[in-house]
Design an enzyme around this catalytic site. Structure first.
Site, PDB file in Angstrom:
ATOM      1  CG  LEU A 136       4.625   0.045  -4.115  1.00  0.00           C
ATOM      2  CD1 LEU A 136       5.124   1.420  -3.703  1.00  0.00           C
ATOM      3  CD2 LEU A 136       4.729  -0.927  -2.951  1.00  0.00           C
ATOM      4  CG  ASP A 137      -2.095  -2.600  -3.354  1.00  0.00           C
ATOM      5  OD1 ASP A 137      -1.918  -3.359  -4.319  1.00  0.00           O
ATOM      6  OD2 ASP A 137      -2.283  -3.000  -2.186  1.00  0.00           O
ATOM      7  CE  LYS A 138      -6.394   5.687  -7.479  1.00  0.00           C
ATOM      8  NZ  LYS A 138      -7.826   5.817  -7.835  1.00  0.00           N
ATOM      9  NE  ARG A 237      -5.174  -2.714   0.899  1.00  0.00           N
ATOM     10  CZ  ARG A 237      -5.775  -2.382  -0.249  1.00  0.00           C
ATOM     11  NH1 ARG A 237      -5.093  -2.423  -1.395  1.00  0.00           N
ATOM     12  NH2 ARG A 237      -7.036  -2.024  -0.258  1.00  0.00           N
TER      13      ARG A 237
END
Length: 324
Positions: A136-138, A237
């Site tokens: 998962l992205d930060k 996104r």
């Protein structure tokens, strides 16, 4: 250090086949590339002898596999509070908070989820990426599955490649949408910015498919449920920005601040203060590789995203369907 030992007889039906091809079918818990490496290192023998991967079989030979797993990652373990929602001897599922980087890298050598996992279970150092099979992205919160054994790691990677892991997200986007849909657009690295991904043509990008459904519509924003069919970097996104509805707070793909006409001071402060992409991995489902059980997990939206949605609901209640 973990030692793996297996002994099996080559089936007669494998007569005339290459050793590496038959081995992959005899030991499906391990990837072809890993088995090939073990053949080259001498960790796998055929009738007591070391042979080449291309050796042709007659059927009935005895295969012995004995290998000591060496550490695959060198990062240091770090004590960290992990929100573990499920754990057994084969895997664990955790709820990652926003702000936590998954893998060490440039600018983030320590303090990552990987470091915390190594402290929780030191044997994860023997697995690729400490058992992390997807990321998962930060600044995306939510559920992740981590393998604790090499066979489980191989199986989970295979499930992901066959799109048999259900990953459902909640996103808050700019603009008022009227219905759900599907974005089927290839994604690849942006030509102008190495930190960004972008919709590319089929030659330069990899296939990426995102299904989305409208849950709630506010005056200037929408709450979506997103389902990943593929798992490209920044996929939701990029796809939402591509159709003109970037995520609230997204620093790379966002469309700036959108305030409904007559927004209260509380809503303005909430929108301005939300400084990460409004994306939460809320549901994770898959077949357990070892037990065959249907596994399904849910994670409540984090406090900041809950506060954001509540503020948008209050604004809609006050102003009705009037748009900005």
């Amino acid at each position: 250090m973990t030692t793996i030992r297996h002994e099996a007889q080559v089936p007669l039906t494998a007569a005339g086949r290459r050793f590496d091809q038959a081995l992959a079918e005899m030991f499906p818990d391990y990837s072809r590339s890993r088995l090939s490496g073990w053949i080259k290192s001498g960790a796998v023998s055929l009738d007591g002898a070391q042979v080449a991967a291309r050796q042709l079989l007659r059927g009935g030979e005895l295969v012995r596999l004995e290998v000591e797993l060496e550490n695959e990652v060198s990062s240091a373990p770090e004590a960290m509070a992990l929100e573990i929602v499920h754990e057994d001897e084969h895997l664990l599922v955790l709820d990652k908070p926003a702000g936590l980087v998954v893998h060490p890298g440039a600018g983030n050598p320590v303090g990552t989820l990987l470091n915390g996992l190594l402290h929780h279970d030191p044997k994860l150092a023997e697995l690729p990426r400490a058992g992390i099979v997807h990321r998962l992205d930060k600044d995306t919160s939510g559920l992740m599955v981590v393998a604790r054994t090499l066979p489980t790691y191989t199986a989970l990677v295979d499930l992901l490649s066959r799109h048999e892991v259900e990953r459902q997200y909640e996103a808050v986007v700019l603009g008022t949408m009227v219905a759900g849909g599907t974005v089927d657009e290839p994604i690849g690295r942006s030509m102008g910015d190495r930190l960004r991904q972008a919709v590319r043509d089929e030659e330069d990008g990899k296939r990426a498919v995102t299904h989305y459904r409208l849950r709630e519509r506010f005056r200037a924003h929408s709450l979506l449920q997103c389902q990943l069919e593929t798992g490209r970097t920044h996929q939701i996104r990029v796809h939402m920005a591509h159709i003109g509805h970037p995520l609230i707070g997204d620093p790379l793909y966002g469309g700036g601040l959108k305030l409904p006409r007559g927004a209260s001071a509380e809503l303005i402060a909430t929108l301005r203060g939300f400084r990460r992409q409004a994306l939460h991995a809320e549901k994770l489902s898959f077949i357990h590789p070892a037990t065959g059980e249907d596994m399904s997990f849910s994670a409540e939206r984090p406090a900041d995203q809950r506060q954001l949605i509540e503020a948008l609901r209050e604004d809609l209640a006050v102003h009705g369907s009037e748009h900005y």
